[in-house]
Design a protein around this motif. Structure first.
Motif, short mmCIF file in Angstrom:
data_model
loop_
_atom_site.label_atom_id
_atom_site.label_comp_id
_atom_site.label_asym_id
_atom_site.label_seq_id
_atom_site.Cartn_x
_atom_site.Cartn_y
_atom_site.Cartn_z
N ARG A 1 0.84 -1.20 0.00
CA ARG A 1 0.00 0.00 0.00
C ARG A 1 0.87 1.25 0.00
O ARG A 1 0.60 2.21 -0.72
CB ARG A 1 -0.93 -0.01 1.22
CG ARG A 1 -1.96 -1.16 1.15
CD ARG A 1 -2.63 -1.34 2.47
NE ARG A 1 -1.67 -1.86 3.44
CZ ARG A 1 -2.00 -2.58 4.50
NH1 ARG A 1 -3.25 -2.83 4.76
NH2 ARG A 1 -1.07 -3.02 5.33
N LEU A 2 1.95 1.24 0.79
CA LEU A 2 2.87 2.36 0.82
C LEU A 2 3.66 2.46 -0.48
O LEU A 2 3.90 3.56 -1.00
CB LEU A 2 3.84 2.24 2.01
CG LEU A 2 3.20 2.25 3.39
CD1 LEU A 2 4.24 1.98 4.47
CD2 LEU A 2 2.50 3.56 3.64
N GLU A 3 4.07 1.31 -1.00
CA GLU A 3 4.79 1.28 -2.28
C GLU A 3 3.91 1.86 -3.40
O GLU A 3 4.39 2.59 -4.25
CB GLU A 3 5.21 -0.14 -2.63
CG GLU A 3 6.27 -0.73 -1.73
CD GLU A 3 7.64 -0.11 -1.95
OE1 GLU A 3 8.01 0.16 -3.10
OE2 GLU A 3 8.33 0.11 -0.94
N ALA A 4 2.63 1.52 -3.39
CA ALA A 4 1.71 2.00 -4.42
C ALA A 4 1.60 3.53 -4.37
O ALA A 4 1.61 4.18 -5.42
CB ALA A 4 0.34 1.36 -4.25
N ASP A 5 1.52 4.08 -3.18
CA ASP A 5 1.48 5.54 -3.05
C ASP A 5 2.74 6.17 -3.62
O ASP A 5 2.68 7.19 -4.31
CB ASP A 5 1.33 5.95 -1.57
CG ASP A 5 -0.07 5.73 -1.04
OD1 ASP A 5 -1.03 5.74 -1.84
OD2 ASP A 5 -0.21 5.56 0.19
N ALA A 6 3.88 5.56 -3.36
CA ALA A 6 5.15 6.08 -3.87
C ALA A 6 5.20 5.99 -5.40
O ALA A 6 5.66 6.93 -6.06
CB ALA A 6 6.32 5.31 -3.25
N VAL A 7 4.71 4.90 -5.95
CA VAL A 7 4.67 4.72 -7.41
C VAL A 7 3.83 5.82 -8.04
O VAL A 7 4.24 6.46 -9.01
CB VAL A 7 4.11 3.32 -7.77
CG1 VAL A 7 3.70 3.25 -9.23
CG2 VAL A 7 5.14 2.24 -7.46
N VAL A 8 2.65 6.07 -7.49
CA VAL A 8 1.76 7.09 -8.04
C VAL A 8 2.43 8.46 -7.99
O VAL A 8 2.45 9.19 -8.98
CB VAL A 8 0.41 7.11 -7.28
CG1 VAL A 8 -0.41 8.33 -7.66
CG2 VAL A 8 -0.36 5.82 -7.55
N ASN A 9 2.99 8.80 -6.85
CA ASN A 9 3.64 10.12 -6.71
C ASN A 9 4.82 10.28 -7.64
O ASN A 9 5.12 11.39 -8.08
CB ASN A 9 4.08 10.34 -5.26
CG ASN A 9 2.90 10.53 -4.34
OD1 ASN A 9 1.86 11.04 -4.75
ND2 ASN A 9 3.06 10.14 -3.10
N ASP A 10 5.47 9.19 -7.97
CA ASP A 10 6.67 9.24 -8.81
C ASP A 10 6.38 9.57 -10.27
O ASP A 10 7.18 10.23 -10.91
CB ASP A 10 7.39 7.89 -8.71
CG ASP A 10 8.87 8.02 -8.60
OD1 ASP A 10 9.36 9.10 -8.23
OD2 ASP A 10 9.56 7.03 -8.90
N VAL A 11 5.26 9.10 -10.80
CA VAL A 11 5.02 9.24 -12.24
C VAL A 11 3.73 9.98 -12.59
O VAL A 11 3.36 10.05 -13.76
CB VAL A 11 5.03 7.86 -12.96
CG1 VAL A 11 6.39 7.21 -12.86
CG2 VAL A 11 3.96 6.95 -12.41
N LEU A 12 3.08 10.54 -11.60
CA LEU A 12 1.81 11.23 -11.83
C LEU A 12 1.94 12.34 -12.87
O LEU A 12 1.02 12.59 -13.65
CB LEU A 12 1.28 11.80 -10.51
CG LEU A 12 -0.13 12.34 -10.51
CD1 LEU A 12 -1.13 11.29 -10.99
CD2 LEU A 12 -0.51 12.81 -9.12
#
Length: 133
Positions: free
Chosen positions: A29-40
């Motif tokens: 869940r934390l990794e997913a948030d980081a992924v989204v923030n990285d490429v949004l």
């Protein structure tokens, strides 16, 4: 006061080993948030699914590419893969390739992502060049 437990006591070291193992586990869940923030910045929209059941070992991310294509991505320790062709859709029969990074997956899916990422990289390099002179 006398203490019965010595530092070399096997019970203490077994506890420490367990703590080390647990600390190495990633919460998806934390990794997913980081992924989204990285490429949004390089997609039309992207968010962690609120409708699908996210847990510590799997998370689902909805992404719409700059071309308007929608995907549901699954994030696990194995990597990221497309599991549906609509938001919040998981097709159990779909067998798609895992990607180690979100960059690799989006590079495969979206020429618009590739262009936006390249432009952002060029802008960053130009900024560094100007600040260095």
């Amino acid at each position: 006061m006398e203490v019965d437990c010595q530092p070399e006591d096997p019970m203490v070291s077994a506890f420490e080993d367990e703590c080390v193992e647990l600390c190495d586990v990633k919460d998806m869940r934390l990794e997913a948030d980081a992924v989204v923030n990285d490429v949004l910045f390089a997609v039309a929209q992207m968010h962690v699914s609120k409708n699908l059941n996210n847990s510590s070992d799997v998370a689902y991310i909805n992404v719409e590419t700059r071309e308007g294509n929608r995907y549901c991505l699954e994030l696990t320790e194995a990597g990221l893969r497309v599991v549906g062709y609509a938001f919040n859709e998981v097709d159990e029969d779909l067998s798609t390739q895992y990607h180690e990074t979100v960059y690799s997956l989006l590079d495969n899916l979206s020429p618009g992502y590739r262009e936006a990422f390249g432009n952002a990289l060029l802008q960053r390099l130009e900024s560094l060049k100007q600040n260095g002179q």
